[in-house]
Scaffold this motif. Structure first.
Motif, mmCIF file in Angstrom:
data_model
loop_
_atom_site.group_PDB
_atom_site.id
_atom_site.type_symbol
_atom_site.label_atom_id
_atom_site.label_comp_id
_atom_site.label_asym_id
_atom_site.label_seq_id
_atom_site.Cartn_x
_atom_site.Cartn_y
_atom_site.Cartn_z
ATOM 1 N N UNK A 32 0.348 18.839 -9.884
ATOM 2 C CA UNK A 32 0.465 20.210 -10.391
ATOM 3 C C UNK A 32 0.419 20.177 -11.910
ATOM 4 N N UNK A 33 -0.311 21.173 -12.483
ATOM 5 C CA UNK A 33 -0.417 21.316 -13.938
ATOM 6 C C UNK A 33 -0.007 22.731 -14.318
ATOM 7 N N UNK A 34 0.947 22.888 -15.187
ATOM 8 C CA UNK A 34 1.431 24.197 -15.611
ATOM 9 C C UNK A 34 0.747 24.608 -16.921
ATOM 10 N N UNK A 35 0.239 25.837 -16.954
ATOM 11 C CA UNK A 35 -0.393 26.376 -18.155
ATOM 12 C C UNK A 35 0.553 27.343 -18.872
ATOM 13 N N UNK A 36 0.200 27.711 -20.086
ATOM 14 C CA UNK A 36 1.026 28.613 -20.861
ATOM 15 C C UNK A 36 0.990 30.026 -20.252
ATOM 16 N N UNK A 37 2.100 30.749 -20.346
ATOM 17 C CA UNK A 37 2.147 32.152 -19.907
ATOM 18 C C UNK A 37 1.201 32.984 -20.775
ATOM 19 N N UNK A 38 0.590 34.001 -20.172
ATOM 20 C CA UNK A 38 -0.374 34.833 -20.896
ATOM 21 C C UNK A 38 -0.097 36.312 -20.612
ATOM 22 N N UNK A 39 -0.777 37.159 -21.402
ATOM 23 C CA UNK A 39 -0.649 38.611 -21.237
ATOM 24 C C UNK A 39 0.809 39.058 -21.169
ATOM 25 N N UNK A 40 1.590 38.534 -22.065
ATOM 26 C CA UNK A 40 3.024 38.843 -22.074
ATOM 27 C C UNK A 40 3.241 40.190 -22.756
ATOM 28 N N UNK A 41 3.902 41.092 -22.040
ATOM 29 C CA UNK A 41 4.257 42.397 -22.601
ATOM 30 C C UNK A 41 5.779 42.544 -22.570
ATOM 31 N N UNK A 42 6.236 43.775 -22.740
ATOM 32 C CA UNK A 42 7.687 43.999 -22.680
ATOM 33 C C UNK A 42 8.237 43.767 -21.283
ATOM 34 N N UNK A 43 7.440 44.059 -20.263
ATOM 35 C CA UNK A 43 7.960 44.035 -18.892
ATOM 36 C C UNK A 43 7.114 43.209 -17.938
ATOM 37 N N UNK A 44 6.110 42.486 -18.439
ATOM 38 C CA UNK A 44 5.251 41.732 -17.524
ATOM 39 C C UNK A 44 4.689 40.496 -18.208
ATOM 40 N N UNK A 45 4.201 39.571 -17.372
ATOM 41 C CA UNK A 45 3.558 38.354 -17.870
ATOM 42 C C UNK A 45 2.745 37.743 -16.744
ATOM 43 N N UNK A 108 6.005 17.217 3.329
ATOM 44 C CA UNK A 108 6.788 15.988 3.266
ATOM 45 C C UNK A 108 7.378 15.793 1.881
ATOM 46 N N UNK A 109 6.553 16.161 0.898
ATOM 47 C CA UNK A 109 6.954 15.944 -0.477
ATOM 48 C C UNK A 109 6.762 17.232 -1.276
ATOM 49 N N UNK A 110 7.660 17.527 -2.201
ATOM 50 C CA UNK A 110 7.576 18.683 -3.086
ATOM 51 C C UNK A 110 7.434 18.183 -4.523
ATOM 52 N N UNK A 111 6.394 18.692 -5.175
ATOM 53 C CA UNK A 111 6.138 18.297 -6.556
ATOM 54 C C UNK A 111 6.449 19.492 -7.451
ATOM 55 N N UNK A 112 7.184 19.273 -8.523
ATOM 56 C CA UNK A 112 7.580 20.328 -9.439
ATOM 57 C C UNK A 112 7.114 19.952 -10.837
ATOM 58 N N UNK A 113 6.493 20.948 -11.528
ATOM 59 C CA UNK A 113 6.014 20.686 -12.887
ATOM 60 C C UNK A 113 7.186 20.690 -13.862
ATOM 61 N N UNK A 114 6.856 20.304 -15.064
ATOM 62 C CA UNK A 114 7.849 20.439 -16.137
ATOM 63 C C UNK A 114 8.099 21.922 -16.388
ATOM 64 N N UNK A 115 9.214 22.274 -16.989
ATOM 65 C CA UNK A 115 9.596 23.665 -17.245
ATOM 66 C C UNK A 115 9.031 24.118 -18.596
ATOM 67 N N UNK A 116 8.521 25.361 -18.644
ATOM 68 C CA UNK A 116 8.063 25.968 -19.879
ATOM 69 C C UNK A 116 8.767 27.327 -20.019
ATOM 70 N N UNK A 117 8.501 28.043 -21.097
ATOM 71 C CA UNK A 117 9.188 29.319 -21.313
ATOM 72 C C UNK A 117 8.293 30.292 -22.090
ATOM 73 N N UNK A 118 8.660 31.579 -22.030
ATOM 74 C CA UNK A 118 8.020 32.621 -22.825
ATOM 75 C C UNK A 118 9.059 33.706 -23.088
ATOM 76 N N UNK A 119 8.807 34.518 -24.099
ATOM 77 C CA UNK A 119 9.706 35.628 -24.403
ATOM 78 C C UNK A 119 8.909 36.937 -24.296
ATOM 79 N N UNK A 120 9.462 37.905 -23.550
ATOM 80 C CA UNK A 120 8.821 39.214 -23.452
ATOM 81 C C UNK A 120 8.916 39.950 -24.784
ATOM 82 N N UNK A 121 7.985 40.875 -24.964
ATOM 83 C CA UNK A 121 7.949 41.641 -26.211
ATOM 84 C C UNK A 121 9.136 42.596 -26.272
#
Length: 539
Positions: A32-45, A108-121
């Motif tokens: 699994x590869x995690x990308x940056x959050x996009x289209x971040x608004x006050x109430x959505x991302x 059988x196996x669960x893979x979890x990406x590293x954690x990232x973050x974003x801030x809403x407007x």
């Protein structure tokens, strides 16, 4: 020797065993590869990532986890379990830090990406549309604006501010916001022919937003975009102050009802304080819809219907919309002070109105292909048919055009002149053409074949009538209500008539003298109807 052979066999087995590869597992865990959050608004991302399958493995479940802590307490399933995938988060809190990760499992196996973050407007001040003008009068303007975005907080208030270009302080008007975010207001008590600067505003807990300036100059016209809006434009404080008005707007029954009230007759048909004397409606348009304007009558498209401008005591001058095609009979009846009427450029059909006692002048532009006016009288385009003689036109004697061939129905109804000269070219006279007139005598030309119903009805001063040589038919009630004492018949053969032709004249056979040609007297004397006249004389 045997011992040596056993040792060799053992060594071969060891070598063979060492050359065999150990089997690999078939179900490998995904990547699994995690990308940056996009289209971040006050109430959505939008959260995005990529899931890669290894070997013959598969992914049964994939999701994004997110939350306001690193534990990412909320879960949203992805739209795909292989390749690129994304989800839209809604109903987020403004100006808030969110953590998120991508998770995939093959059962059988669960893979979890590293954690990232974003801030809403963060929340903002409201966002507004441009101001829209809905209409104006010489003393007011009706405006509308829309809240495109509330900025994340409830709107406290909205409205408009306005001032003249020479004023420092603005007047503020608060407006009500509807369910779709629109708010509108009527800015009243404006000065005529004055330039104003107008702004719309809306306010939430973050702040107040103003639109760009909306420049506006009052003029002498009333303008609105939609029918039925005059009541919103003309306030109660203005309604009875108008003596003249020019309207550029579609008008339905509700609008006509208001104009009638402003011209002296309210919705119940009783007198109002209205004093509107001049209506300039050439740039208006009559459309169907709205309320009944007078005794159950409703507007029709491009039609001046029955009683639309009738019984309006204040009205003196009326210019009708150029788009009107039809004017029905008695549309202006009993508007006793109406002196001037301008007809539409596009008019195709018209019928006169009675009891317009002051009407002196009917006018239509030369560009109209169906009618023309001359000396205030309305004719067809060729000038061969008289359509309407204004009832208030003052003259001792009227001599009609020598090229005239027809007098239309009702054309001279209510005619005030006592003497009328009809040219010999006239061949046809319509119903009620001279009804309710002040004529004392009249000569009908020789080419006229029929005296139609009600032709002279209720012309109480009419005593002497001469009918031409070609008259063949006298309709019912053609002499009703006259004071007929002498009837001249120039025709050799008695024309067709019935008792109803003379209905409404008391004792007509005894009081009226019948004048006939010398050569035809015997025909009249022996006729079952005409022979009833007690006095038949020749000329």
């Amino acid at each position: 020797m045997k011992k040596y052979i056993r040792q060799m066999i053992f060594l071969v087995l060891i070598l063979c065993t060492g050359c065999i590869e150990e089997p690999k597992p078939e179900s490998l865990s995904p990547l699994v590869t995690l990308l940056k959050a996009s289209n971040v608004t006050r109430t959505s991302a939008v959260l995005s990532g990529k899931i890669s399958i290894q070997g013959s493995g598969k992914v049964d479940i994939a999701c994004f986890r997110y939350g306001t802590t690193a534990q990412t307490e909320h879960m949203v399933p992805t739209d795909a379990t292989e390749g690129e995938t994304s989800v839209l988060l809604n109903e987020l809190s403004p100006n808030t830090l969110y953590y998120f990760r991508l998770e995939a499992s093959n059962g059988y196996q669960t893979v979890v990406s590293a954690c990232d973050s974003f801030r809403t407007a963060p929340n903002t001040s409201p966002v507004l549309s441009k101001i829209t003008e809905l209409g104006h009068t010489p003393m007011s303007v009706l405006l509308s604006c829309k809240i495109e975005n509330d900025g994340g907080s409830p709107i406290k208030n909205a409205g408009f501010t306005f001032r003249t270009i020479n004023e420092n302080n603005a007047t503020e008007t608060i407006a009500k916001i509807d369910s779709e975010g629109y708010f509108s207001a009527r800015l009243s008590s404006l000065s005529p022919l004055t330039e104003y600067q107008i702004y719309a505003f809306a306010e939430n807990e973050t702040g107040r937003t103003y639109t760009d300036v909306f420049p506006f100059i009052t003029d002498n016209a009333l303008f609105c975009k939609d029918a039925g809006m005059l009541n919103q434009l003309i306030g109660d404080e203005e309604r009875y102050s108008y003596t003249s008005i020019r309207i550029v707007a579609p008008l339905n029954g509700t609008d006509i009802l208001l104009l009638r009230d402003m011209a002296g007759t309210d919705a119940h048909g009783t007198a109002s304080p209205g004093k509107l004397q001049v209506m300039e409606l050439k740039d208006a348009k009559i459309v169907s819809g709205g309320m009944a304007y007078n005794n159950g009558h409703y507007t029709q498209n491009d039609t001046v219907s029955v009683s639309m401008f009738a019984a309006l005591p204040a009205l003196r001058k009326l210019q009708l919309p150029n788009s009107v095609k039809v004017i029905e009979a008695n549309a202006f009846s009993e508007s006793s002070n109406l002196i001037q009427l301008s007809l539409p450029d596009e008019l195709k059909e018209v019928a006169p109105s009675v009891h317009c006692l002051a009407l002196e002048d009917v006018f239509i532009s030369d560009i109209n292909p169906y009618y023309h006016t001359e000396d205030g009288l309305l004719y067809n385009k060729s000038g061969e048919t008289l359509i309407w003689y204004p009832q208030g036109k003052q003259t001792e004697e009227l001599a009609l055009s020598p090229t005239l061939k027809a007098i239309d129905a009702y054309a001279l109804e209510g005619y005030l002149v006592k003497s009328l000269i009809i040219p010999s070219s006239v061949e046809k006279i319509g119903v009620y053409a001279f009804a309710n007139s002040q004529l004392e005598s009249i000569i009908i030309p020789d080419k006229v074949l029929r005296i139609e119903r009600g032709t002279f009805q209720n012309s109480s001063q009419l005593k002497e009538i001469t009918l031409g040589k070609s008259v063949e038919y006298l309709s019912a009630y053609c002499f009703d209500g006259t004071s007929l004492t002498d009837l001249y018949l120039k025709c050799d053969l008695p024309p067709y008539a019935t008792e109803l032709s003379f209905a409404g004249i008391d004792n007509v056979y005894n009081t009226c003298t019948l004048h006939v040609p010398q050569s035809s007297k015997s025909w009249y004397l022996n006729h079952p109807l005409w022979g009833q006249f007690k006095r038949i004389v020749t000329f």
